[in-house]
Every structure is written in structure tokens, then in C-alpha cells.
Design a protein around this motif. Structure first.
Motif, PDB file in Angstrom:
ATOM      1  N   GLY A   1       2.434   2.166  -1.296  1.00  0.00           N
ATOM      2  CA  GLY A   1       1.624   1.194  -0.553  1.00  0.00           C
ATOM      3  C   GLY A   1       0.213   1.691  -0.332  1.00  0.00           C
ATOM      4  N   SER A   2       0.072   2.964  -0.041  1.00  0.00           N
ATOM      5  CA  SER A   2      -1.244   3.552   0.178  1.00  0.00           C
ATOM      6  C   SER A   2      -2.093   3.497  -1.090  1.00  0.00           C
ATOM      7  CB  SER A   2      -1.097   5.003   0.641  1.00  0.00           C
ATOM      8  OG  SER A   2      -2.353   5.592   0.817  1.00  0.00           O
ATOM      9  N   ILE A   3      -1.491   3.810  -2.214  1.00  0.00           N
ATOM     10  CA  ILE A   3      -2.219   3.776  -3.492  1.00  0.00           C
ATOM     11  C   ILE A   3      -2.660   2.353  -3.818  1.00  0.00           C
ATOM     12  CG2 ILE A   3      -1.971   4.093  -5.991  1.00  0.00           C
ATOM     13  CD1 ILE A   3      -0.157   6.517  -5.288  1.00  0.00           C
ATOM     14  N   THR A   4      -1.749   1.402  -3.647  1.00  0.00           N
ATOM     15  CA  THR A   4      -2.076   0.003  -3.929  1.00  0.00           C
ATOM     16  C   THR A   4      -3.170  -0.505  -2.999  1.00  0.00           C
ATOM     17  OG1 THR A   4       0.189  -0.375  -4.674  1.00  0.00           O
ATOM     18  CG2 THR A   4      -1.112  -2.321  -4.122  1.00  0.00           C
ATOM     19  N   GLY A   5      -3.045  -0.211  -1.702  1.00  0.00           N
ATOM     20  CA  GLY A   5      -4.060  -0.633  -0.735  1.00  0.00           C
ATOM     21  C   GLY A   5      -5.418  -0.037  -1.022  1.00  0.00           C
ATOM     22  N   SER A   6      -5.422   1.204  -1.465  1.00  0.00           N
ATOM     23  CA  SER A   6      -6.671   1.878  -1.804  1.00  0.00           C
ATOM     24  C   SER A   6      -7.360   1.194  -2.981  1.00  0.00           C
ATOM     25  CB  SER A   6      -6.382   3.342  -2.132  1.00  0.00           C
ATOM     26  OG  SER A   6      -7.543   3.991  -2.563  1.00  0.00           O
TER      27      SER A   6
ATOM     28  N   GLY B   1     -13.703  -0.348   2.560  1.00  0.00           N
ATOM     29  CA  GLY B   1     -12.571  -1.109   2.034  1.00  0.00           C
ATOM     30  C   GLY B   1     -11.471  -0.211   1.505  1.00  0.00           C
ATOM     31  N   LYS B   2     -11.865   0.840   0.819  1.00  0.00           N
ATOM     32  CA  LYS B   2     -10.879   1.767   0.258  1.00  0.00           C
ATOM     33  C   LYS B   2     -10.097   2.470   1.366  1.00  0.00           C
ATOM     34  CE  LYS B   2     -10.514   5.547  -3.040  1.00  0.00           C
ATOM     35  NZ  LYS B   2     -11.225   6.372  -4.008  1.00  0.00           N
ATOM     36  N   THR B   3     -10.788   2.910   2.403  1.00  0.00           N
ATOM     37  CA  THR B   3     -10.137   3.616   3.509  1.00  0.00           C
ATOM     38  C   THR B   3      -9.198   2.707   4.278  1.00  0.00           C
ATOM     39  OG1 THR B   3     -12.083   5.038   3.720  1.00  0.00           O
ATOM     40  CG2 THR B   3     -10.575   4.982   5.581  1.00  0.00           C
ATOM     41  N   VAL B   4      -9.692   1.521   4.648  1.00  0.00           N
ATOM     42  CA  VAL B   4      -8.868   0.581   5.409  1.00  0.00           C
ATOM     43  C   VAL B   4      -7.696   0.100   4.561  1.00  0.00           C
ATOM     44  CG1 VAL B   4      -8.858  -1.689   6.522  1.00  0.00           C
ATOM     45  CG2 VAL B   4     -10.734  -0.107   6.934  1.00  0.00           C
ATOM     46  N   GLY B   5      -7.954  -0.190   3.306  1.00  0.00           N
ATOM     47  CA  GLY B   5      -6.891  -0.637   2.407  1.00  0.00           C
ATOM     48  C   GLY B   5      -5.796   0.398   2.258  1.00  0.00           C
ATOM     49  N   ALA B   6      -6.177   1.664   2.161  1.00  0.00           N
ATOM     50  CA  ALA B   6      -5.182   2.738   2.034  1.00  0.00           C
ATOM     51  C   ALA B   6      -4.337   2.846   3.293  1.00  0.00           C
ATOM     52  CB  ALA B   6      -5.878   4.068   1.748  1.00  0.00           C
ATOM     53  N   ARG B   7      -4.956   2.699   4.452  1.00  0.00           N
ATOM     54  CA  ARG B   7      -4.203   2.798   5.715  1.00  0.00           C
ATOM     55  C   ARG B   7      -3.249   1.624   5.894  1.00  0.00           C
ATOM     56  NH1 ARG B   7      -9.174   4.985   9.438  1.00  0.00           N
ATOM     57  NH2 ARG B   7      -9.233   7.045   8.501  1.00  0.00           N
ATOM     58  N   ILE B   8      -3.740   0.427   5.632  1.00  0.00           N
ATOM     59  CA  ILE B   8      -2.877  -0.752   5.742  1.00  0.00           C
ATOM     60  C   ILE B   8      -1.743  -0.671   4.729  1.00  0.00           C
ATOM     61  CG2 ILE B   8      -2.785  -3.259   5.388  1.00  0.00           C
ATOM     62  CD1 ILE B   8      -5.624  -3.364   6.573  1.00  0.00           C
ATOM     63  N   GLY B   9      -2.072  -0.249   3.522  1.00  0.00           N
ATOM     64  CA  GLY B   9      -1.052  -0.110   2.483  1.00  0.00           C
ATOM     65  C   GLY B   9      -0.001   0.920   2.838  1.00  0.00           C
ATOM     66  N   ALA B  10      -0.421   2.013   3.464  1.00  0.00           N
ATOM     67  CA  ALA B  10       0.537   3.055   3.850  1.00  0.00           C
ATOM     68  C   ALA B  10       1.506   2.550   4.911  1.00  0.00           C
ATOM     69  CB  ALA B  10      -0.199   4.295   4.358  1.00  0.00           C
ATOM     70  N   VAL B  11       0.976   1.819   5.886  1.00  0.00           N
ATOM     71  CA  VAL B  11       1.835   1.293   6.953  1.00  0.00           C
ATOM     72  C   VAL B  11       2.788   0.234   6.407  1.00  0.00           C
ATOM     73  CG1 VAL B  11       1.848  -0.030   9.097  1.00  0.00           C
ATOM     74  CG2 VAL B  11       0.226   1.848   8.803  1.00  0.00           C
ATOM     75  N   SER B  12       2.246  -0.738   5.668  1.00  0.00           N
ATOM     76  CA  SER B  12       3.110  -1.794   5.147  1.00  0.00           C
ATOM     77  C   SER B  12       4.079  -1.245   4.111  1.00  0.00           C
ATOM     78  CB  SER B  12       2.282  -2.937   4.561  1.00  0.00           C
ATOM     79  OG  SER B  12       1.483  -2.477   3.498  1.00  0.00           O
ATOM     80  N   GLY B  13       3.629  -0.298   3.297  1.00  0.00           N
ATOM     81  CA  GLY B  13       4.530   0.331   2.332  1.00  0.00           C
ATOM     82  C   GLY B  13       5.625   1.122   3.014  1.00  0.00           C
ATOM     83  N   GLY B  14       5.280   1.765   4.126  1.00  0.00           N
ATOM     84  CA  GLY B  14       6.282   2.501   4.894  1.00  0.00           C
ATOM     85  C   GLY B  14       7.325   1.575   5.482  1.00  0.00           C
ATOM     86  N   ILE B  15       6.877   0.397   5.954  1.00  0.00           N
ATOM     87  CA  ILE B  15       7.817  -0.580   6.501  1.00  0.00           C
ATOM     88  C   ILE B  15       8.730  -1.107   5.400  1.00  0.00           C
ATOM     89  CG2 ILE B  15       7.991  -2.896   7.515  1.00  0.00           C
ATOM     90  CD1 ILE B  15       5.397  -2.192   9.068  1.00  0.00           C
TER      91      ILE B  15
END
Length: 106
Positions: free
Chosen positions: A77-82, A19-33
Motif C-alpha cells: 500500500g505504501s509503494i502504491t500510494g507513493s 503528494g508522494k509523502t502523503v500518498g505513501a502514508r495513506i497507502g501504508a495505513v490503508s494497505g495495513g488495514i
């Protein structure tokens, strides 16, 4: 205190952190957008500041402002997703995997 596998009683157990890994990746992409959309504001601000230094400053300020906006959005976004993924790991997903028998357990 070591974690023991409930299936084979082995102590060769690792934490999965899916969950932490996937959340960080999704957060990074959405945060980047989101950061990219906010980058327009950063570019405008950079252009205003850079304009004081002439045409080169105007272009450089715009580019720097846009890059900074995208970077900040991606990191936050990555921090929040993590953090969200970490909560999922602790409550929903199986936290551990036995390296001897491949059992996944919480």
C-alpha cells in the motif's frame, strides 16, 4: 541544469514531494488495514502449516501468518500510494519551494 525561482531568481530551490509523502502514508495505513483483513487467511494458512509441528507450531504459525499478511499489505500500500502521490506532484501540486523567498511554484 538548476531550477531557478521565478520570483527572486534564486537557485536555492528544493523539491517539495508533498503528494508522494502523503500518498505513501495513506497507502501504508490503508494497505495495513487490507493486509490485516488478509492476515486472517495468512493466520489460517500458518496454522495449517504449523499444526504439523504440534500445538506450539499451530500458535506460532498463526501469529507469523497474521503478521506477515499485515506487513505485506502495509508495504504494498505504501509503494502504491507513493507512486500515485508522485503523479500528483508532477501534475497538480506545486513541485518546488524557494528557500530565499518561500515562493512555491511548478
Amino acid at each position: 541544469m538548476s531550477i531557478q525561482c521565478p520570483n527572486c531568481s534564486s537557485y536555492h530551490v528544493i523539491e517539495r514531494k508533498i503528494g508522494k509523502t502523503v500518498g505513501a502514508r495513506i497507502g501504508a495505513v490503508s494497505g495495513g488495514i487490507l493486509g490485516a483483513s488478509g492476515a486472517w487467511t495468512g493466520a489460517e494458512t500458518g496454522a495449517v502449516v504449523g499444526a504439523a509441528f504440534g500445538p506450539v507450531g499451530l500458535i506460532t504459525g498463526s501469529i507469523a501468518g497474521a503478521l506477515f499478511g499485515g506487513l505485506v499489505g502495509s508495504v504494498s500500500g505504501s509503494i502504491t500510494g507513493s507512486k500515485v502521490g508522485e503523479q500528483l506532484d508532477g501534475s497538480v501540486l506545486d513541485l518546488y519551494r524557494c528557500l530565499d523567498c518561500d515562493t512555491e511554484f511548478n
